[in-house]
Design a protein around this motif. Structure first.
Motif, PDB file in Angstrom:
ATOM      1  N   PRO A  44     -13.992   5.896 -15.469  1.00  0.00           N
ATOM      2  CA  PRO A  44     -13.555   6.632 -14.500  1.00  0.00           C
ATOM      3  C   PRO A  44     -11.983   6.441 -14.132  1.00  0.00           C
ATOM      4  N   THR A  45     -11.398   7.510 -13.728  1.00  0.00           N
ATOM      5  CA  THR A  45     -10.195   7.751 -13.478  1.00  0.00           C
ATOM      6  C   THR A  45     -10.069   7.399 -12.217  1.00  0.00           C
ATOM      7  N   GLN A  50      -3.100   7.417 -12.159  1.00  0.00           N
ATOM      8  CA  GLN A  50      -2.496   8.549 -12.712  1.00  0.00           C
ATOM      9  C   GLN A  50      -1.426   8.890 -11.915  1.00  0.00           C
ATOM     10  N   LEU A  51      -1.192   8.674 -10.740  1.00  0.00           N
ATOM     11  CA  LEU A  51       0.053   9.181  -9.901  1.00  0.00           C
ATOM     12  C   LEU A  51       1.180   8.313 -10.184  1.00  0.00           C
ATOM     13  N   LYS A  52       1.238   7.043 -10.319  1.00  0.00           N
ATOM     14  CA  LYS A  52       2.375   6.279 -10.630  1.00  0.00           C
ATOM     15  C   LYS A  52       3.534   6.475  -9.609  1.00  0.00           C
ATOM     16  N   VAL A  53       3.204   5.858  -8.818  1.00  0.00           N
ATOM     17  CA  VAL A  53       4.299   6.366  -7.303  1.00  0.00           C
ATOM     18  C   VAL A  53       5.601   5.715  -7.375  1.00  0.00           C
TER      19      VAL A  53
END
Length: 100
Positions: A44-45, A50-53
């Motif tokens: 699961p992602t 994934q966004l890497k704020v």
């Protein structure tokens, strides 16, 4: 002392043979109906991975610093171009000579 040779398979009665055959048939049925146990799905992602704020924030700060420096440099170049060749310009080389 002499002994009689033993048979390769032990003596099995009709009832024992039937129970072995039934156990073998049950085993074959289980093997045929076996489902795979290995999970081949993708892991699961998670959106926060994934966004890497933090990276986006640092990139935005870097770009704003570059824009600020570019604007300051452009103002300095515009000032130089406006004042070049006019009397009283601090960039005018005819006012004073450093060799005297």
């Amino acid at each position: 002392m002499y002994r009689a040779p033993r048979p390769l398979l032990p003596y099995a009665g009709e009832h024992l043979q039937r129970s072995w055959d039934k156990a073998y048939q049950d085993h074959r049925r289980k093997v045929q109906n076996a489902q795979p146990l290995v999970d081949t799905r993708a892991p699961p992602t998670f959106c926060h991975l994934q966004l890497k704020v933090k990276r986006l924030k640092l990139e935005e700060e870097r770009l704003s610093t570059i824009d600020r420096n570019n604007r300051l440099l452009l103002e300095r170049v515009a000032h130089i171009l406006k004042t070049r060749g006019q009397p009283g310009s601090r960039y005018d080389s005819t006012d004073t000579s450093r060799n005297r």
